[in-house]
Design an enzyme around this catalytic site. Structure first.
Site, PDB file in Angstrom:
ATOM      1  N   ASP A  33      70.340 -98.513 -14.368  1.00  0.00           N
ATOM      2  CA  ASP A  33      71.072 -97.329 -13.914  1.00  0.00           C
ATOM      3  C   ASP A  33      72.332 -97.780 -13.178  1.00  0.00           C
ATOM      4  O   ASP A  33      72.280 -98.687 -12.348  1.00  0.00           O
ATOM      5  CB  ASP A  33      70.180 -96.499 -12.984  1.00  0.00           C
ATOM      6  CG  ASP A  33      70.715 -95.102 -12.791  1.00  0.00           C
ATOM      7  OD1 ASP A  33      70.052 -94.139 -13.215  1.00  0.00           O
ATOM      8  OD2 ASP A  33      71.820 -94.950 -12.198  1.00  0.00           O
ATOM      9  N   ASN A  91      63.241 -86.387 -15.559  1.00  0.00           N
ATOM     10  CA  ASN A  91      63.766 -85.080 -15.171  1.00  0.00           C
ATOM     11  C   ASN A  91      63.973 -84.230 -16.420  1.00  0.00           C
ATOM     12  O   ASN A  91      64.627 -84.662 -17.369  1.00  0.00           O
ATOM     13  CB  ASN A  91      65.103 -85.247 -14.434  1.00  0.00           C
ATOM     14  CG  ASN A  91      64.929 -85.935 -13.087  1.00  0.00           C
ATOM     15  OD1 ASN A  91      64.032 -85.578 -12.330  1.00  0.00           O
ATOM     16  ND2 ASN A  91      65.771 -86.903 -12.794  1.00  0.00           N
ATOM     17  N   GLU A  99      70.674 -84.802 -15.374  1.00  0.00           N
ATOM     18  CA  GLU A  99      72.128 -84.943 -15.534  1.00  0.00           C
ATOM     19  C   GLU A  99      72.512 -85.302 -16.962  1.00  0.00           C
ATOM     20  O   GLU A  99      73.541 -84.853 -17.457  1.00  0.00           O
ATOM     21  CB  GLU A  99      72.646 -86.062 -14.619  1.00  0.00           C
ATOM     22  CG  GLU A  99      72.600 -85.721 -13.141  1.00  0.00           C
ATOM     23  CD  GLU A  99      72.919 -86.949 -12.281  1.00  0.00           C
ATOM     24  OE1 GLU A  99      73.544 -87.908 -12.781  1.00  0.00           O
ATOM     25  OE2 GLU A  99      72.522 -86.929 -11.106  1.00  0.00           O
ATOM     26  N   VAL A 100      71.730 -86.174 -17.576  1.00  0.00           N
ATOM     27  CA  VAL A 100      72.074 -86.637 -18.927  1.00  0.00           C
ATOM     28  C   VAL A 100      71.104 -85.992 -19.922  1.00  0.00           C
ATOM     29  O   VAL A 100      69.891 -86.205 -19.827  1.00  0.00           O
ATOM     30  CB  VAL A 100      71.999 -88.178 -19.014  1.00  0.00           C
ATOM     31  CG1 VAL A 100      72.310 -88.642 -20.431  1.00  0.00           C
ATOM     32  CG2 VAL A 100      72.960 -88.814 -18.014  1.00  0.00           C
ATOM     33  N   HIS A 104      64.979 -89.647 -21.010  1.00  0.00           N
ATOM     34  CA  HIS A 104      64.859 -91.001 -20.455  1.00  0.00           C
ATOM     35  C   HIS A 104      63.851 -90.988 -19.328  1.00  0.00           C
ATOM     36  O   HIS A 104      63.615 -89.952 -18.704  1.00  0.00           O
ATOM     37  CB  HIS A 104      66.211 -91.509 -19.928  1.00  0.00           C
ATOM     38  CG  HIS A 104      66.877 -90.562 -18.967  1.00  0.00           C
ATOM     39  ND1 HIS A 104      67.555 -89.441 -19.393  1.00  0.00           N
ATOM     40  CD2 HIS A 104      66.949 -90.557 -17.621  1.00  0.00           C
ATOM     41  CE1 HIS A 104      68.033 -88.800 -18.338  1.00  0.00           C
ATOM     42  NE2 HIS A 104      67.669 -89.436 -17.246  1.00  0.00           N
ATOM     43  N   HIS A 106      63.090 -93.006 -15.686  1.00  0.00           N
ATOM     44  CA  HIS A 106      63.557 -93.922 -14.652  1.00  0.00           C
ATOM     45  C   HIS A 106      62.370 -94.769 -14.200  1.00  0.00           C
ATOM     46  O   HIS A 106      61.304 -94.223 -13.896  1.00  0.00           O
ATOM     47  CB  HIS A 106      64.039 -93.153 -13.420  1.00  0.00           C
ATOM     48  CG  HIS A 106      65.164 -92.202 -13.650  1.00  0.00           C
ATOM     49  ND1 HIS A 106      66.439 -92.426 -13.190  1.00  0.00           N
ATOM     50  CD2 HIS A 106      65.215 -90.989 -14.258  1.00  0.00           C
ATOM     51  CE1 HIS A 106      67.226 -91.406 -13.504  1.00  0.00           C
ATOM     52  NE2 HIS A 106      66.501 -90.513 -14.157  1.00  0.00           N
TER      53      HIS A 106
HETATM   54  P1  AMP Z   1      68.898 -87.760 -14.817  1.00  0.00           P
HETATM   55  O1  AMP Z   1      69.286 -86.927 -13.636  1.00  0.00           O
HETATM   56  O2  AMP Z   1      67.408 -87.977 -14.886  1.00  0.00           O
HETATM   57  O3  AMP Z   1      69.489 -87.214 -16.096  1.00  0.00           O
HETATM   58  O4  AMP Z   1      69.497 -89.194 -14.553  1.00  0.00           O
HETATM   59  C1  AMP Z   1      70.615 -89.716 -15.226  1.00  0.00           C
HETATM   60  C2  AMP Z   1      70.861 -91.098 -14.671  1.00  0.00           C
HETATM   61  O5  AMP Z   1      71.750 -91.765 -15.524  1.00  0.00           O
HETATM   62  C3  AMP Z   1      71.470 -91.131 -13.260  1.00  0.00           C
HETATM   63  O6  AMP Z   1      70.588 -91.850 -12.394  1.00  0.00           O
HETATM   64  C4  AMP Z   1      72.806 -91.863 -13.461  1.00  0.00           C
HETATM   65  O7  AMP Z   1      73.113 -92.725 -12.392  1.00  0.00           O
HETATM   66  C5  AMP Z   1      72.553 -92.629 -14.756  1.00  0.00           C
HETATM   67  N1  AMP Z   1      73.733 -92.922 -15.563  1.00  0.00           N
HETATM   68  C6  AMP Z   1      74.696 -92.067 -15.976  1.00  0.00           C
HETATM   69  N2  AMP Z   1      75.606 -92.696 -16.735  1.00  0.00           N
HETATM   70  C7  AMP Z   1      75.204 -93.990 -16.821  1.00  0.00           C
HETATM   71  C8  AMP Z   1      75.711 -95.149 -17.471  1.00  0.00           C
HETATM   72  N3  AMP Z   1      76.854 -95.106 -18.192  1.00  0.00           N
HETATM   73  N4  AMP Z   1      75.031 -96.317 -17.347  1.00  0.00           N
HETATM   74  C9  AMP Z   1      73.912 -96.377 -16.625  1.00  0.00           C
HETATM   75  N5  AMP Z   1      73.362 -95.318 -15.985  1.00  0.00           N
HETATM   76  C10 AMP Z   1      73.997 -94.145 -16.081  1.00  0.00           C
END
Ligand code: AMP
Length: 119
Positions: A33, A91, A99-100, A104, A106
């Site tokens: 991350d 999440n 967020e993404v 995935h 963590h």
């Molecule tokens: P989530 O809220 O579960 O979708 O978490 C998305 C995670 O992706 C966050 O912890 C971000 O810090 C991480 N993240 C976003 N962009 C990148 C990237 N380019 N490389 C590595 N981690 C990322």
């Protein structure tokens, strides 16, 4: 909700964005991350176009699910945190602040992580 082919993890999977890859299998990929929330913070991502856990759990093949889950366990063992402990977070959706929009998990470890959530 339709899968967004341009989300950041889709670009990492397609190698359009460079990142240090920890391990890659046929169906899954793992990398760090970029904003770590613990001393060890690994993201494990299926390569298939799954928006979230709900999508993955319903639509992924058994082979993809087995590949993914086994990789999560292996990465935790390889990171040396099996005995000290680790936390897995997935999440899904708005209330979880996803967020993404590509499924995935963590892996968080490397220090006592405290209570599961602060109220
Ligand atoms: P989530 O809220 O579960 O979708 O978490 C998305 C995670 O992706 C966050 O912890 C971000 O810090 C991480 N993240 C976003 N962009 C990148 C990237 N380019 N490389 C590595 N981690 C990322």
């Amino acid at each position: 909700m339709l899968y967004d082919e341009n989300n950041i993890f889709a670009k990492i999977i397609r190698k359009e964005i460079q990142t240090e890859i920890i391990e890659e299998t046929n169906d899954s990929i793992a990398f760090y991350d970029h904003a770590p929330k613990a001393p060890k913070h690994i993201l494990v991502v299926p390569k298939g176009a799954y928006i979230s856990f709900d999508d993955f759990s319903q639509n992924a093949s058994e082979a993809e699910i087995v590949d993914f889950i086994r990789l999560v366990g292996k990465l935790a063992r390889d990171a040396g945190v099996k005995d000290t402990g680790y936390r897995l977070i997935a999440n899904h959706g708005l209330d979880a602040n996803q967020e993404v929009p590509h499924f995935h998990i963590h892996i968080l470890a490397g220090k006592p992580l405290g209570p599961m959530l602060s109220a």
